[in-house]
Design a protein around this motif. Sequence first.
Motif, PDB file in Angstrom:
ATOM      1  N   VAL A  48       0.853  -1.184   0.000  1.00  0.00           N
ATOM      2  CA  VAL A  48       0.000   0.000   0.000  1.00  0.00           C
ATOM      3  C   VAL A  48       0.898   1.246   0.000  1.00  0.00           C
ATOM      4  O   VAL A  48       1.902   1.271   0.711  1.00  0.00           O
ATOM      5  CB  VAL A  48      -0.922  -0.006   1.237  1.00  0.00           C
ATOM      6  CG1 VAL A  48      -1.770   1.243   1.281  1.00  0.00           C
ATOM      7  CG2 VAL A  48      -1.787  -1.234   1.236  1.00  0.00           C
ATOM      8  N   PRO A  49       0.570   2.258  -0.800  1.00  0.00           N
ATOM      9  CA  PRO A  49       1.405   3.459  -0.848  1.00  0.00           C
ATOM     10  C   PRO A  49       1.578   4.098   0.520  1.00  0.00           C
ATOM     11  O   PRO A  49       0.643   4.130   1.322  1.00  0.00           O
ATOM     12  CB  PRO A  49       0.627   4.389  -1.775  1.00  0.00           C
ATOM     13  CG  PRO A  49      -0.201   3.500  -2.598  1.00  0.00           C
ATOM     14  CD  PRO A  49      -0.530   2.321  -1.760  1.00  0.00           C
ATOM     15  N   GLU A  50       2.777   4.615   0.778  1.00  0.00           N
ATOM     16  CA  GLU A  50       3.083   5.233   2.065  1.00  0.00           C
ATOM     17  C   GLU A  50       2.093   6.356   2.381  1.00  0.00           C
ATOM     18  O   GLU A  50       1.673   6.522   3.526  1.00  0.00           O
ATOM     19  CB  GLU A  50       4.499   5.807   2.064  1.00  0.00           C
ATOM     20  CG  GLU A  50       5.592   4.790   2.263  1.00  0.00           C
ATOM     21  CD  GLU A  50       5.941   4.072   0.974  1.00  0.00           C
ATOM     22  OE1 GLU A  50       5.311   4.386  -0.057  1.00  0.00           O
ATOM     23  OE2 GLU A  50       6.814   3.198   0.984  1.00  0.00           O
ATOM     24  N   LEU A  51       1.730   7.098   1.334  1.00  0.00           N
ATOM     25  CA  LEU A  51       0.827   8.234   1.533  1.00  0.00           C
ATOM     26  C   LEU A  51      -0.498   7.783   2.153  1.00  0.00           C
ATOM     27  O   LEU A  51      -1.002   8.384   3.110  1.00  0.00           O
ATOM     28  CB  LEU A  51       0.580   8.903   0.173  1.00  0.00           C
ATOM     29  CG  LEU A  51      -0.093  10.244   0.168  1.00  0.00           C
ATOM     30  CD1 LEU A  51       0.731  11.244   0.930  1.00  0.00           C
ATOM     31  CD2 LEU A  51      -0.271  10.711  -1.254  1.00  0.00           C
ATOM     32  N   VAL A  52      -1.044   6.668   1.607  1.00  0.00           N
ATOM     33  CA  VAL A  52      -2.317   6.140   2.108  1.00  0.00           C
ATOM     34  C   VAL A  52      -2.135   5.586   3.522  1.00  0.00           C
ATOM     35  O   VAL A  52      -2.957   5.836   4.411  1.00  0.00           O
ATOM     36  CB  VAL A  52      -2.838   5.050   1.152  1.00  0.00           C
ATOM     37  CG1 VAL A  52      -4.139   4.477   1.659  1.00  0.00           C
ATOM     38  CG2 VAL A  52      -3.006   5.605  -0.237  1.00  0.00           C
ATOM     39  N   LEU A  69      -1.968   8.353   6.064  1.00  0.00           N
ATOM     40  CA  LEU A  69      -3.296   8.906   6.380  1.00  0.00           C
ATOM     41  C   LEU A  69      -4.065   7.972   7.298  1.00  0.00           C
ATOM     42  O   LEU A  69      -4.600   8.394   8.322  1.00  0.00           O
ATOM     43  CB  LEU A  69      -4.084   9.153   5.099  1.00  0.00           C
ATOM     44  CG  LEU A  69      -3.753  10.440   4.358  1.00  0.00           C
ATOM     45  CD1 LEU A  69      -4.624  10.571   3.125  1.00  0.00           C
ATOM     46  CD2 LEU A  69      -3.974  11.639   5.256  1.00  0.00           C
ATOM     47  N   LEU A  79       6.124  13.290   2.982  1.00  0.00           N
ATOM     48  CA  LEU A  79       4.722  12.880   2.849  1.00  0.00           C
ATOM     49  C   LEU A  79       3.887  13.391   4.015  1.00  0.00           C
ATOM     50  O   LEU A  79       2.678  13.538   3.901  1.00  0.00           O
ATOM     51  CB  LEU A  79       4.617  11.359   2.783  1.00  0.00           C
ATOM     52  CG  LEU A  79       5.365  10.708   1.634  1.00  0.00           C
ATOM     53  CD1 LEU A  79       5.155   9.216   1.652  1.00  0.00           C
ATOM     54  CD2 LEU A  79       4.880  11.275   0.318  1.00  0.00           C
ATOM     55  N   VAL A 131       1.118  16.178   3.972  1.00  0.00           N
ATOM     56  CA  VAL A 131      -0.312  16.055   3.713  1.00  0.00           C
ATOM     57  C   VAL A 131      -1.141  16.099   4.990  1.00  0.00           C
ATOM     58  O   VAL A 131      -2.310  16.453   4.945  1.00  0.00           O
ATOM     59  CB  VAL A 131      -0.674  14.766   2.935  1.00  0.00           C
ATOM     60  CG1 VAL A 131      -0.223  14.860   1.515  1.00  0.00           C
ATOM     61  CG2 VAL A 131      -0.136  13.548   3.622  1.00  0.00           C
TER      62      VAL A 131
END
Lengths: 259, 245
Positions: free
Chosen positions: B76-80, B83, B184, B187
């Motif tokens: 899973v992308p680090e960004l997701v 969050l 990141l 965000v």
Amino acid sequence: MLQALLIPRRMVMLAIALGLLSLCFIYGRWDWLGEARYQNMMLKGIWNTVSLLVLTMALGMALAIPLGLAQAVGPWYLARPAQAFCGLIRGTPLLLQLFLLYYGIGSLFPGIPGIRESIFWPILRDAWYFAVLGLSLSVAAYEGEVMRGAFKGVPHGQLEAATAMGMPPFTMFRRIWLPQALQRVLPTLGGETVLQMKATPLVAMITVTDIYAVSSRVRAETLIVYEPLLMLALVYMAITGIIVLMFRWFENRVPTRTA
Amino acid sequence: MQALGALGASTLELLAYSPPGWGATLLRGLWNSVQIATGAFALGCLIGIAGAYGKLYGSPWVKDLMAIYTTVVRAVPELVLILILYFAVTDAVNQLVLAMGGSRIEINGVAAGIAVLGIVQGAYATEVLRGAILAVPSGQIEAARAMGMPPLRLAQRITLPLMLSFAIPGLANLWLVATKDTALLAVVGFAELTQVSRQAASTTKAFFTFYAAAGVLYLILSIVSTIGFARLEKWSRRGQRRMGG
């Protein structure tokens, strides 16, 4: 595959996982998934993510081959700039590179007289092209390093044999050197493609509507915190699974001789 | 030429250390980034050591759970993940505090950032350290066992020091990833380097200047740490025979 799941301990785990999933499904708010508007947005988002991934991997690899070649065997005036480029891209966060490209360089464009009237303006204004450029450069830098090792790893005898057969340099590169180097990087390339897929949601920060941007919009409109994020994680895991399976299939098709 | 000179002067003014310049703000952002990266890297290494031992010597349950952890985090992308974890961690802490009869608290941004990035780093560190532990000649570990060394002392005296030289290249990569992943956290609104330069850029409209300046700072950080890790690797290889030597 199936047998590995039929061990009692794994069946218990599977049951717990399914239980958690159904709890999520029953107690979570999923009504937004039924709305046609959001369904269309999600499909468009997934399409954008996947096409961005495929396009930037292809463009990036096309750039990575000369970059790797320059670093592996090029003269210093080619090798040094290639190394500097790779170091520059690999040493800074992709998010910052995208900001620098889209907001930084994009903010310099309007200062050029007559640019608004030129045919390039719609392209220069569109975040999509900046995203493609930024992600491609990133792939090129990371894969350039990988290709450098791969080009160096091709046994010297192969190239000497080709030279001895009187093969012109470009034919030798096309028939012997590149195919063997690519075959070597294939296992690495699968992992790198997954990494690249995980880099794509960053383009949402420069207003490209990929699947991440769609989920952010759903969250903003419906004020639901977790469910769109869980959906997002599921989508990315599915894409990862597809990438891994594709590369496995591809690797099996390439004949290898193991000693 | 004059215009170029004016541009240079205004750039210097924008990046000056004292306000109205933004130099101090950028450096504070860099300091926050370094803090979060260091904390996350340390937490990641701790999780990694535990995870690697779990994957190698744990019970079947532990092995399967570790496999799920590393697979999911790496897919899973680090960004997701950031969050999800950010909201989940802050929510969980608040629920706990509320349950204990306290009132809602504001979570320290640096602590939340370290926790979130540390969990992500831990998954990668698990794989790096697992490979490194496997690379330790098994005779060394068997000899220590034969001497009756208890497991903890074995890890501390034999396995961990010997695996260090195998692990450092991978850990160096992870550290670089950690420094870049702090970006990141912009965000979720942390005042780390990228977020700070974004604020500076949108306030002054000098987008190019500030993003380029932040890029230079990240680059310096990565160059310095590359040199540092090269030294560390040399140190960890002391007393080993040189390959092909």
